[in-house]
Design a protein around this motif. Sequence first.
Motif, short mmCIF file in Angstrom:
data_model
loop_
_atom_site.label_atom_id
_atom_site.label_comp_id
_atom_site.label_asym_id
_atom_site.label_seq_id
_atom_site.Cartn_x
_atom_site.Cartn_y
_atom_site.Cartn_z
N VAL A 275 0.93 -0.75 0.25
CA VAL A 275 0.17 -0.12 -0.06
C VAL A 275 0.50 1.32 0.19
CG1 VAL A 275 -1.61 1.35 1.23
CG2 VAL A 275 -1.88 -1.34 1.19
N LYS A 276 0.48 2.15 -1.37
CA LYS A 276 1.43 3.23 -0.97
C LYS A 276 0.81 4.46 -0.68
CE LYS A 276 3.24 6.69 -4.75
NZ LYS A 276 3.73 6.72 -5.75
N LEU A 277 1.46 4.80 1.06
CA LEU A 277 0.65 6.21 1.20
C LEU A 277 2.00 7.22 1.91
CD1 LEU A 277 -0.86 4.34 4.54
CD2 LEU A 277 -1.12 5.45 2.17
N ASP A 278 1.50 8.06 2.09
CA ASP A 278 3.06 9.25 2.43
C ASP A 278 4.07 9.49 3.96
OD1 ASP A 278 1.87 10.91 4.33
OD2 ASP A 278 0.10 11.78 2.99
N TRP A 279 4.57 9.19 3.35
CA TRP A 279 5.11 9.40 4.87
C TRP A 279 4.26 9.75 6.20
CZ3 TRP A 279 9.69 7.27 6.45
CH2 TRP A 279 10.28 7.39 7.92
N ASP A 280 3.63 10.91 6.41
CA ASP A 280 3.50 10.84 7.61
C ASP A 280 1.73 10.25 7.60
OD1 ASP A 280 4.39 13.47 8.00
OD2 ASP A 280 3.26 14.99 7.39
N SER A 281 1.77 9.85 7.30
CA SER A 281 -0.11 8.56 6.89
C SER A 281 0.33 7.07 7.37
CB SER A 281 -0.60 8.82 5.99
OG SER A 281 -0.74 10.00 5.42
N LEU A 282 1.70 6.71 7.33
CA LEU A 282 2.29 6.04 7.72
C LEU A 282 1.67 5.14 8.79
CD1 LEU A 282 5.75 5.61 6.06
CD2 LEU A 282 3.38 4.41 5.20
N VAL A 283 1.67 6.02 10.00
CA VAL A 283 2.08 5.83 11.40
C VAL A 283 0.77 5.88 11.33
CG1 VAL A 283 2.11 6.60 14.10
CG2 VAL A 283 3.88 6.82 12.26
N PRO A 284 -0.51 6.88 11.03
CA PRO A 284 -2.33 6.46 11.37
C PRO A 284 -2.42 5.17 11.14
CG PRO A 284 -0.76 9.11 11.35
CD PRO A 284 -0.08 7.90 10.34
N ALA A 285 -1.67 5.06 9.52
CA ALA A 285 -2.56 3.87 9.35
C ALA A 285 -2.43 2.76 10.17
CB ALA A 285 -1.71 3.36 8.02
N VAL A 286 -1.90 2.08 10.65
CA VAL A 286 -0.89 1.49 11.25
C VAL A 286 -1.71 1.34 12.79
CG1 VAL A 286 0.42 -0.06 13.19
CG2 VAL A 286 1.35 1.06 10.66
N GLN A 287 -2.08 2.87 13.04
CA GLN A 287 -2.66 2.15 14.88
C GLN A 287 -4.06 2.52 14.43
OE1 GLN A 287 -1.87 6.73 14.81
NE2 GLN A 287 -0.65 6.02 17.43
N SER A 288 -4.72 2.89 13.04
CA SER A 288 -5.85 2.36 12.74
C SER A 288 -6.78 0.58 12.03
CB SER A 288 -6.45 3.07 11.14
OG SER A 288 -6.25 2.95 10.38
N GLY A 289 -5.24 0.25 12.19
CA GLY A 289 -5.42 -0.99 11.89
C GLY A 289 -5.50 -1.34 10.14
N SER A 290 -5.89 -0.29 9.40
CA SER A 290 -5.83 -0.62 7.84
C SER A 290 -5.06 -0.69 7.06
CB SER A 290 -5.97 1.18 7.33
OG SER A 290 -5.58 2.01 7.04
N VAL A 291 -3.85 -1.08 7.71
CA VAL A 291 -2.62 -2.28 7.35
C VAL A 291 -1.77 -2.73 8.02
CG1 VAL A 291 -1.68 -0.05 5.62
CG2 VAL A 291 -1.13 -0.43 7.68
N ASP A 292 -1.33 -4.02 8.13
CA ASP A 292 -1.05 -4.60 9.11
C ASP A 292 0.32 -4.25 9.65
OD1 ASP A 292 -2.55 -6.70 8.49
OD2 ASP A 292 -1.41 -7.72 6.95
N CYS A 293 1.30 -3.49 8.81
CA CYS A 293 2.73 -2.90 9.26
C CYS A 293 3.13 -2.24 8.22
CB CYS A 293 3.19 -3.91 9.27
SG CYS A 293 3.92 -4.89 8.35
N VAL A 294 3.83 -1.46 8.86
CA VAL A 294 4.69 -0.66 7.86
C VAL A 294 6.37 -0.92 7.37
CG1 VAL A 294 5.74 2.03 7.50
CG2 VAL A 294 3.02 1.27 8.25
N ILE A 295 7.53 -0.86 6.56
CA ILE A 295 7.95 -1.22 6.26
C ILE A 295 9.22 0.07 5.54
CG2 ILE A 295 10.32 -3.03 5.79
CD1 ILE A 295 7.80 -4.93 6.41
N ALA A 296 9.46 1.12 6.36
CA ALA A 296 9.51 1.81 5.36
C ALA A 296 10.87 2.54 5.64
CB ALA A 296 8.12 2.69 5.32
N GLY A 297 12.22 2.45 6.54
CA GLY A 297 12.98 2.90 6.63
C GLY A 297 12.15 3.84 8.08
#
Length: 285
Positions: free
Chosen positions: A94-116
Motif C-alpha cells: 500500500v502506497k502512503l505518504d510519510w505522515d500517513s504511515l503511523v496513523p494507518a498502522v494505528q487504525s489497523g488499515s494496514v498490518d505493518c509499515v516497512i519504510a525505513g
Amino acid sequence: MRKKLLSMILAASMVVGLAGCGSSGDKQSDSKQEEGKKTLTVAMECGYAPYNWTQADDSNGAVPIKDSKDYAYGYDVMMAKTIADKLGYDLEIVKLDWDSLVPAVQSGSVDCVIAGQSITSERKEMVDFSEPYYYASIVTLVTEDGKYADAKSVADLEGATCTSQLGTIWYDVCLPQIKDANIQPAQESAPAMLVALNSGRTDLVVTDMPTGMAAIDAYPNFKLLNFEGTGDDFEVSEEEINIGISMQKGNTELRDAINSVLSEMTTEDYDAMMNDAIAVQPLSE
C-alpha cells in the motif's frame, strides 16, 4: 546489535497459529485470501530509494501497488517479500505518504509499515516495533564544488544552509547540532531533499548511509561525508539509527512472527540486500 535466536518451535507455532496478520478482528476478516493464504498488507512511501520506490513494471521482482498500475521495489519490498514468503502469506503493498504511515498502522488499515522508520521512543509510544531490520549510520551529502566539500567534522559545517526530510531524525535531531545553521523548511520526501541539494538551494543535507550511497550513484556531483570515528560526529542514540517494522500496539502475534524471520538473518544479510537494492535503484533515471 545481534539479536537472540528464537526457537524454531516458537517460529513454527506462530506461523501455524497466527489468527491473522491484522491487529483487529475486522481487519483480519477483510484480509484477502487466495488459495487459503492470508495476506500481509504492508505500507510504505514507494518514493524513498533505496528503501522503496515506484516503477512502471515488475522488473527485478517488483510487487504491484494496491489500486495502482505501478509497482513497488527496493530494500523494504525485498524484506516484505522475505517475511511474507517465510510466514506463508501473500503480500500486498500500500502506497502512503510519510505522515500517513503511523496513523494507518494505528487504525489497523494496514498490518505493518516497512519504510525505513527509525525505532524512536516517540514512535514507540504510538506503535510497536519489530527487532531492527537494518542499522543506518548518519552521513552528510554536499556537492563536490560546494563550500563544505572538504568538511571533516560537524564543526566544519558551521553556518551551512541545510535541510533534510520531514519527520526524520536527520531534520529534527541532526541539523540543530550544526552551529549557526540556516535550517530551511523540511522536504516532504527524500528525492525532494536531493533535488534541493542538486539545485543549489541548500549547501548540504543530512541523511542515512543507504540513502547517501544511492544519491551519489544517482548524482555524480554529490560527495558523501562520513564523520563516524572522528570524535565530532552527529550525536544520535542507537534507537534512532535502528530501523524497524512498525505495527499496531498489542499485536504481539504479528510482531513475534516477524521477529522469528529476522532472527534468522544477519547484518551481513541486510547489507547484501541493501547493496542489491542500491544497484537497481531508479534515482538516476
